[in-house]
Design a protein around this motif. Structure first.
Motif, mmCIF file in Angstrom:
data_model
loop_
_atom_site.group_PDB
_atom_site.id
_atom_site.type_symbol
_atom_site.label_atom_id
_atom_site.label_comp_id
_atom_site.label_asym_id
_atom_site.label_seq_id
_atom_site.Cartn_x
_atom_site.Cartn_y
_atom_site.Cartn_z
ATOM 1 N N MET A 58 0.820 -1.203 0.000
ATOM 2 C CA MET A 58 0.000 0.000 0.000
ATOM 3 C C MET A 58 0.861 1.263 0.000
ATOM 4 O O MET A 58 0.314 2.340 -0.124
ATOM 5 N N GLY A 59 2.140 1.141 0.147
ATOM 6 C CA GLY A 59 3.067 2.256 -0.056
ATOM 7 C C GLY A 59 2.763 3.527 0.703
ATOM 8 O O GLY A 59 2.994 3.615 1.901
ATOM 9 N N LEU A 60 2.277 4.509 -0.035
ATOM 10 C CA LEU A 60 2.018 5.824 0.562
ATOM 11 C C LEU A 60 1.039 5.758 1.719
ATOM 12 O O LEU A 60 1.185 6.482 2.700
ATOM 13 N N ILE A 61 0.046 4.921 1.606
ATOM 14 C CA ILE A 61 -0.955 4.832 2.674
ATOM 15 C C ILE A 61 -0.284 4.428 3.976
ATOM 16 O O ILE A 61 -0.475 5.074 5.013
ATOM 17 N N ASP A 62 0.522 3.376 3.943
ATOM 18 C CA ASP A 62 1.201 2.903 5.152
ATOM 19 C C ASP A 62 2.150 3.943 5.720
ATOM 20 O O ASP A 62 2.273 4.082 6.938
ATOM 21 N N LYS A 63 2.803 4.675 4.848
ATOM 22 C CA LYS A 63 3.801 5.656 5.290
ATOM 23 C C LYS A 63 3.178 6.941 5.793
ATOM 24 O O LYS A 63 3.752 7.625 6.642
ATOM 25 N N ARG A 64 2.007 7.303 5.281
ATOM 26 C CA ARG A 64 1.455 8.636 5.522
ATOM 27 C C ARG A 64 0.167 8.700 6.337
ATOM 28 O O ARG A 64 -0.160 9.756 6.880
ATOM 29 N N ILE A 65 -0.575 7.594 6.406
ATOM 30 C CA ILE A 65 -1.885 7.608 7.061
ATOM 31 C C ILE A 65 -1.835 6.790 8.347
ATOM 32 O O ILE A 65 -1.240 5.717 8.378
ATOM 33 N N SER A 66 -2.481 7.301 9.388
ATOM 34 C CA SER A 66 -2.600 6.526 10.627
ATOM 35 C C SER A 66 -4.037 6.568 11.113
ATOM 36 O O SER A 66 -4.785 7.504 10.836
ATOM 37 N N VAL A 67 -4.401 5.508 11.813
ATOM 38 C CA VAL A 67 -5.708 5.431 12.464
ATOM 39 C C VAL A 67 -5.431 5.046 13.904
ATOM 40 O O VAL A 67 -4.906 3.972 14.177
ATOM 41 N N ASP A 68 -5.731 5.967 14.807
ATOM 42 C CA ASP A 68 -5.445 5.785 16.225
ATOM 43 C C ASP A 68 -6.652 6.276 17.013
ATOM 44 O O ASP A 68 -7.058 7.436 16.857
ATOM 45 N N GLN A 69 -7.219 5.410 17.827
ATOM 46 C CA GLN A 69 -8.413 5.776 18.604
ATOM 47 C C GLN A 69 -8.175 6.996 19.497
ATOM 48 O O GLN A 69 -9.126 7.679 19.867
ATOM 49 N N LYS A 70 -6.930 7.297 19.807
ATOM 50 C CA LYS A 70 -6.601 8.435 20.673
ATOM 51 C C LYS A 70 -6.482 9.752 19.898
ATOM 52 O O LYS A 70 -6.333 10.801 20.502
ATOM 53 N N VAL A 71 -6.511 9.670 18.575
ATOM 54 C CA VAL A 71 -6.346 10.864 17.742
ATOM 55 C C VAL A 71 -7.576 11.008 16.854
ATOM 56 O O VAL A 71 -7.920 10.098 16.096
ATOM 57 N N CYS A 72 -8.255 12.130 16.950
ATOM 58 C CA CYS A 72 -9.427 12.436 16.115
ATOM 59 C C CYS A 72 -10.463 11.320 16.135
ATOM 60 O O CYS A 72 -11.043 10.976 15.092
ATOM 61 N N HIS A 73 -10.668 10.742 17.313
ATOM 62 C CA HIS A 73 -11.699 9.712 17.504
ATOM 63 C C HIS A 73 -11.529 8.519 16.567
ATOM 64 O O HIS A 73 -12.506 7.907 16.134
ATOM 65 N N GLY A 74 -10.278 8.218 16.222
ATOM 66 C CA GLY A 74 -10.005 7.051 15.388
ATOM 67 C C GLY A 74 -10.205 7.268 13.902
ATOM 68 O O GLY A 74 -10.152 6.314 13.126
ATOM 69 N N LYS A 75 -10.421 8.503 13.494
ATOM 70 C CA LYS A 75 -10.554 8.801 12.064
ATOM 71 C C LYS A 75 -9.177 8.750 11.411
ATOM 72 O O LYS A 75 -8.166 9.057 12.038
ATOM 73 N N ALA A 76 -9.123 8.384 10.154
ATOM 74 C CA ALA A 76 -7.860 8.344 9.419
ATOM 75 C C ALA A 76 -7.284 9.759 9.317
ATOM 76 O O ALA A 76 -7.983 10.688 8.906
ATOM 77 N N CYS A 77 -6.008 9.884 9.720
ATOM 78 C CA CYS A 77 -5.314 11.177 9.707
ATOM 79 C C CYS A 77 -3.957 11.026 9.038
ATOM 80 O O CYS A 77 -3.416 9.927 8.945
ATOM 81 N N ILE A 78 -3.410 12.150 8.646
ATOM 82 C CA ILE A 78 -2.025 12.169 8.183
ATOM 83 C C ILE A 78 -1.149 11.969 9.416
ATOM 84 O O ILE A 78 -1.337 12.634 10.437
ATOM 85 N N LYS A 79 -0.214 11.039 9.325
ATOM 86 C CA LYS A 79 0.643 10.715 10.473
ATOM 87 C C LYS A 79 1.306 11.973 11.025
ATOM 88 O O LYS A 79 1.760 12.836 10.279
ATOM 89 N N GLY A 80 1.324 12.057 12.344
ATOM 90 C CA GLY A 80 1.973 13.169 13.024
ATOM 91 C C GLY A 80 1.165 14.448 13.039
ATOM 92 O O GLY A 80 1.653 15.481 13.486
ATOM 93 N N THR A 81 -0.071 14.386 12.531
ATOM 94 C CA THR A 81 -0.942 15.572 12.525
ATOM 95 C C THR A 81 -2.326 15.170 13.018
ATOM 96 O O THR A 81 -2.591 14.002 13.259
ATOM 97 N N ARG A 82 -3.181 16.149 13.116
ATOM 98 C CA ARG A 82 -4.587 15.901 13.399
ATOM 99 C C ARG A 82 -5.427 16.278 12.170
ATOM 100 O O ARG A 82 -6.603 16.581 12.279
ATOM 101 N N ILE A 83 -4.789 16.244 11.014
ATOM 102 C CA ILE A 83 -5.467 16.557 9.760
ATOM 103 C C ILE A 83 -6.067 15.266 9.212
ATOM 104 O O ILE A 83 -5.349 14.343 8.833
ATOM 105 N N MET A 84 -7.390 15.225 9.206
ATOM 106 C CA MET A 84 -8.077 14.013 8.772
ATOM 107 C C MET A 84 -8.054 13.876 7.247
ATOM 108 O O MET A 84 -8.120 14.882 6.528
ATOM 109 N N VAL A 85 -7.967 12.656 6.804
ATOM 110 C CA VAL A 85 -8.018 12.351 5.374
ATOM 111 C C VAL A 85 -9.279 12.945 4.764
ATOM 112 O O VAL A 85 -9.249 13.501 3.659
ATOM 113 N N SER A 86 -10.382 12.874 5.482
ATOM 114 C CA SER A 86 -11.648 13.398 4.951
ATOM 115 C C SER A 86 -11.569 14.897 4.664
ATOM 116 O O SER A 86 -12.204 15.378 3.715
ATOM 117 N N ILE A 87 -10.800 15.636 5.438
ATOM 118 C CA ILE A 87 -10.644 17.078 5.199
ATOM 119 C C ILE A 87 -9.955 17.313 3.861
ATOM 120 O O ILE A 87 -10.361 18.180 3.081
#
Length: 75
Positions: free
Chosen positions: A1-30
């Protein structure tokens, strides 16, 4: 999955578990909402200075991956 694995994280402690750019609180949906609204990559990068072009590409790839797994009925 390349870029997805390197750049996207899903963590229940960050933005209620929404997919975000790693190291930020910027959600993929934004990012996807901005693209859908017609904003250019440059406009998004200017609005969110911590983003890089590969973050936008990863968000698009993540959205594409989700669309393969799930469908939503449209009216």
């Amino acid at each position: 999955m390349g870029l997805i694995d390197k750049r996207i994280s899903v963590d229940q402690k960050v933005c209620h578990g929404k997919a975000c750019i790693k190291g930020t609180r910027i959600m993929v949906s934004i990012i996807l909402d901005n693209l859908a609204a017609g904003n250019s990559y440059e406009e998004i990068l200017n609005s969110y200075p911590s983003l890089e072009m590969d973050d936008i590409r990863a968000a698009i790839a993540y959205g594409a991956l989700l669309s393969k797994e799930r469908t939503i009925a449209l009216p």
